[in-house]
Design a protein around this motif. Structure first.
Motif, PDB file in Angstrom:
ATOM      1  N   SER A  11       0.822  -1.199   0.000  1.00  0.00           N
ATOM      2  CA  SER A  11       0.000   0.000   0.000  1.00  0.00           C
ATOM      3  C   SER A  11       0.865   1.262   0.000  1.00  0.00           C
ATOM      4  O   SER A  11       1.829   1.361   0.756  1.00  0.00           O
ATOM      5  CB  SER A  11      -0.919  -0.081   1.217  1.00  0.00           C
ATOM      6  N   LYS A  15       1.965   2.167  -6.991  1.00  0.00           N
ATOM      7  CA  LYS A  15       1.620   1.262  -8.097  1.00  0.00           C
ATOM      8  C   LYS A  15       0.358   1.700  -8.835  1.00  0.00           C
ATOM      9  O   LYS A  15       0.254   1.513 -10.032  1.00  0.00           O
ATOM     10  CB  LYS A  15       1.508  -0.176  -7.611  1.00  0.00           C
ATOM     11  N   SER A  33      -7.326  -3.718  -8.807  1.00  0.00           N
ATOM     12  CA  SER A  33      -7.946  -4.838  -8.085  1.00  0.00           C
ATOM     13  C   SER A  33      -8.229  -4.494  -6.629  1.00  0.00           C
ATOM     14  O   SER A  33      -9.158  -5.031  -6.029  1.00  0.00           O
ATOM     15  CB  SER A  33      -7.068  -6.085  -8.180  1.00  0.00           C
ATOM     16  N   GLY A  34      -7.441  -3.575  -6.061  1.00  0.00           N
ATOM     17  CA  GLY A  34      -7.700  -3.165  -4.683  1.00  0.00           C
ATOM     18  C   GLY A  34      -9.100  -2.588  -4.516  1.00  0.00           C
ATOM     19  O   GLY A  34      -9.732  -2.754  -3.470  1.00  0.00           O
ATOM     20  N   ALA A  35      -9.598  -1.926  -5.581  1.00  0.00           N
ATOM     21  CA  ALA A  35     -10.930  -1.323  -5.513  1.00  0.00           C
ATOM     22  C   ALA A  35     -11.999  -2.391  -5.295  1.00  0.00           C
ATOM     23  O   ALA A  35     -12.997  -2.153  -4.612  1.00  0.00           O
ATOM     24  CB  ALA A  35     -11.228  -0.527  -6.785  1.00  0.00           C
ATOM     25  N   TYR A  37     -11.695  -5.181  -3.533  1.00  0.00           N
ATOM     26  CA  TYR A  37     -11.695  -5.547  -2.114  1.00  0.00           C
ATOM     27  C   TYR A  37     -12.218  -4.398  -1.262  1.00  0.00           C
ATOM     28  O   TYR A  37     -12.910  -4.614  -0.260  1.00  0.00           O
ATOM     29  CB  TYR A  37     -10.291  -5.976  -1.676  1.00  0.00           C
ATOM     30  N   ARG A  38     -11.901  -3.173  -1.663  1.00  0.00           N
ATOM     31  CA  ARG A  38     -12.410  -2.013  -0.936  1.00  0.00           C
ATOM     32  C   ARG A  38     -13.939  -1.941  -1.035  1.00  0.00           C
ATOM     33  O   ARG A  38     -14.628  -1.703  -0.044  1.00  0.00           O
ATOM     34  CB  ARG A  38     -11.799  -0.725  -1.507  1.00  0.00           C
ATOM     35  N   ARG A  91     -11.807   5.298  -0.676  1.00  0.00           N
ATOM     36  CA  ARG A  91     -10.406   5.728  -0.647  1.00  0.00           C
ATOM     37  C   ARG A  91      -9.870   6.067   0.735  1.00  0.00           C
ATOM     38  O   ARG A  91      -8.707   6.427   0.870  1.00  0.00           O
ATOM     39  CB  ARG A  91     -10.210   6.950  -1.560  1.00  0.00           C
ATOM     40  N   GLY A  96      -9.479   1.039   3.395  1.00  0.00           N
ATOM     41  CA  GLY A  96      -8.337   0.196   3.031  1.00  0.00           C
ATOM     42  C   GLY A  96      -8.111  -0.899   4.059  1.00  0.00           C
ATOM     43  O   GLY A  96      -7.828  -2.052   3.718  1.00  0.00           O
ATOM     44  N   ALA A  99     -10.783  -3.469   3.712  1.00  0.00           N
ATOM     45  CA  ALA A  99     -10.484  -4.266   2.511  1.00  0.00           C
ATOM     46  C   ALA A  99      -9.474  -5.354   2.832  1.00  0.00           C
ATOM     47  O   ALA A  99      -9.633  -6.514   2.413  1.00  0.00           O
ATOM     48  CB  ALA A  99      -9.940  -3.361   1.407  1.00  0.00           C
ATOM     49  N   SER A 100      -8.445  -5.013   3.611  1.00  0.00           N
ATOM     50  CA  SER A 100      -7.398  -6.005   3.860  1.00  0.00           C
ATOM     51  C   SER A 100      -7.880  -7.107   4.792  1.00  0.00           C
ATOM     52  O   SER A 100      -7.342  -8.211   4.790  1.00  0.00           O
ATOM     53  CB  SER A 100      -6.107  -5.339   4.361  1.00  0.00           C
ATOM     54  N   ALA A 103      -9.968  -9.313   2.410  1.00  0.00           N
ATOM     55  CA  ALA A 103      -9.071  -9.890   1.401  1.00  0.00           C
ATOM     56  C   ALA A 103      -8.277 -11.086   1.933  1.00  0.00           C
ATOM     57  O   ALA A 103      -7.706 -11.842   1.155  1.00  0.00           O
ATOM     58  CB  ALA A 103      -8.100  -8.824   0.890  1.00  0.00           C
ATOM     59  N   GLY A 129      -2.181  -4.480  -7.997  1.00  0.00           N
ATOM     60  CA  GLY A 129      -2.707  -5.074  -6.771  1.00  0.00           C
ATOM     61  C   GLY A 129      -1.622  -5.703  -5.918  1.00  0.00           C
ATOM     62  O   GLY A 129      -0.526  -5.142  -5.775  1.00  0.00           O
ATOM     63  N   ARG A 130      -1.940  -6.860  -5.339  1.00  0.00           N
ATOM     64  CA  ARG A 130      -0.985  -7.567  -4.488  1.00  0.00           C
ATOM     65  C   ARG A 130      -0.560  -8.902  -5.093  1.00  0.00           C
ATOM     66  O   ARG A 130       0.545  -9.364  -4.886  1.00  0.00           O
ATOM     67  CB  ARG A 130      -1.598  -7.859  -3.101  1.00  0.00           C
ATOM     68  N   ASP A 131      -1.504  -9.515  -5.839  1.00  0.00           N
ATOM     69  CA  ASP A 131      -1.275 -10.870  -6.356  1.00  0.00           C
ATOM     70  C   ASP A 131      -1.548 -10.967  -7.848  1.00  0.00           C
ATOM     71  O   ASP A 131      -1.906 -12.021  -8.353  1.00  0.00           O
ATOM     72  CB  ASP A 131      -2.182 -11.868  -5.614  1.00  0.00           C
ATOM     73  N   ASP A 184      -1.134  -8.022   4.941  1.00  0.00           N
ATOM     74  CA  ASP A 184      -1.038  -8.443   3.535  1.00  0.00           C
ATOM     75  C   ASP A 184       0.097  -9.450   3.314  1.00  0.00           C
ATOM     76  O   ASP A 184       0.004 -10.329   2.461  1.00  0.00           O
ATOM     77  CB  ASP A 184      -0.851  -7.226   2.623  1.00  0.00           C
TER      78      ASP A 184
HETATM   79  O1  C5P Z   1      -4.315  -1.520  -3.318  1.00  0.00           O
HETATM   80  P1  C5P Z   1      -5.276  -1.101  -2.269  1.00  0.00           P
HETATM   81  O2  C5P Z   1      -4.647  -0.356  -1.138  1.00  0.00           O
HETATM   82  O3  C5P Z   1      -6.452  -0.368  -2.820  1.00  0.00           O
HETATM   83  O4  C5P Z   1      -5.852  -2.452  -1.653  1.00  0.00           O
HETATM   84  C1  C5P Z   1      -6.618  -2.487  -0.476  1.00  0.00           C
HETATM   85  C2  C5P Z   1      -6.428  -3.844   0.203  1.00  0.00           C
HETATM   86  O5  C5P Z   1      -7.011  -4.862  -0.609  1.00  0.00           O
HETATM   87  C3  C5P Z   1      -4.976  -4.264   0.382  1.00  0.00           C
HETATM   88  O6  C5P Z   1      -4.432  -3.833   1.628  1.00  0.00           O
HETATM   89  C4  C5P Z   1      -5.040  -5.781   0.314  1.00  0.00           C
HETATM   90  O7  C5P Z   1      -5.308  -6.353   1.572  1.00  0.00           O
HETATM   91  C5  C5P Z   1      -6.229  -6.044  -0.572  1.00  0.00           C
HETATM   92  N1  C5P Z   1      -5.828  -6.437  -1.920  1.00  0.00           N
HETATM   93  C6  C5P Z   1      -5.511  -7.745  -2.141  1.00  0.00           C
HETATM   94  N2  C5P Z   1      -5.198  -8.177  -3.381  1.00  0.00           N
HETATM   95  C7  C5P Z   1      -5.164  -7.323  -4.406  1.00  0.00           C
HETATM   96  C8  C5P Z   1      -5.451  -5.959  -4.207  1.00  0.00           C
HETATM   97  C9  C5P Z   1      -5.767  -5.534  -2.936  1.00  0.00           C
HETATM   98  O8  C5P Z   1      -5.510  -8.541  -1.212  1.00  0.00           O
HETATM   99  N3  C5P Z   1      -4.883  -7.783  -5.612  1.00  0.00           N
END
Ligand code: C5P
Length: 221
Positions: A11, A15, A33-35, A37-38, A91, A96, A99-100, A103, A129-131, A184
């Motif tokens: 985060s 990116k 992709s984070g959006a 999960y948010r 946002r 956030g 979301a985590s 997620a 994203g993360r993955d 994460d």
């Molecule tokens: O990227 P962003 O801060 O918007 O993502 C919010 C949360 O969503 C991250 O902290 C993470 O836990 C989760 N996430 C995820 N996999 C992704 C994108 C986001 O697990 N591909």
């Protein structure tokens, strides 16, 4: 085969901004992709689904009524949940963090997998994203992992929030950044880590423009 470029990282690494720049430059679609999960986190709060009710959260992910709308606004893309514009609401730091939490649930990630893959369309996709490089698009044409020190990321996040008119405290944000990193990186499924074939870029000492140049140079090889 649709060309996919993945940009993963913690985060606040930049990116999202980088993904937007690269997508615009190439005329590719963009997946934030984070959006997803948010929005799922906000949908859970809206419908009073407990954040530890894994089955209910997976079901909510499965049936999530989410749309991305291209707009002329500053943010570029509007995020619509059940007909409501939640672009701003998702946002916040709180969104956030929520979301985590959602997620980290394996069934939630499985439920959102195909939805993310469906973003791939010609002429190409930039996914952040993360993955993205490890799980969602393991055969991506190019993979990047953007990182920066927690202090630098907190600093940037703080600036962003203030600029957008949110209230913010730097020490609190640093704690939040570290907590989100821990969650994460520590989770059992799709933990945050670079794909084996990703180019790792440390942006602590670099401007977003310098990072963009490195990415473009790599893409042109
Ligand atoms: O990227 P962003 O801060 O918007 O993502 C919010 C949360 O969503 C991250 O902290 C993470 O836990 C989760 N996430 C995820 N996999 C992704 C994108 C986001 O697990 N591909």
């Amino acid at each position: 085969q649709v060309p996919v470029i993945t940009i993963d990282g913690p985060s606040g690494s930049g990116k999202g901004t980088l993904a937007k720049l690269i997508a615009t430059e190439l005329g590719f679609a963009l997946l934030d992709s984070g959006a997803l999960y948010r929005v799922l986190g906000q949908a859970a709060l809206k419908h009073s689904v407990a954040l530890d009710d894994e089955a209910a959260l997976a079901a909510a992910a499965e049936s999530l009524d989410l749309r991305f709308e291209v707009s002329d606004a500053e943010e570029g893309v509007k995020v619509i949940l059940e007909g409501d514009d939640v672009s701003r609401q998702i946002r916040t730091e709180q969104a956030g963090a929520t979301a985590s939490v959602v997620a980290a649930i394996p069934a939630v990630r499985t439920a959102l997998l195909q939805r993310q893959r469906d973003f791939a369309s010609l002429p190409g996709l930039v996914a952040d994203g993360r993955d993205m490089g490890t799980v969602v698009f393991p055969r991506a044409a190019a993979k990047f992992f953007l990182t920066a020190s927690a202090e630098e990321r907190a600093q940037r996040r703080y600036k962003q929030l203030i600029e957008k008119g949110f209230d913010a405290s730097l020490p609190v944000i640093l704690e939040e950044v570290k907590a989100r990193d821990a969650r994460d990186m520590g989770r059992a499924v799709a933990p945050l880590k670079p794909a084996e074939d990703a180019l790792v870029l440390d942006s602590t000492q670099l401007s977003i423009e310098q990072v963009r140049e490195q990415v473009v140079e790599q893409l042109n090889r």
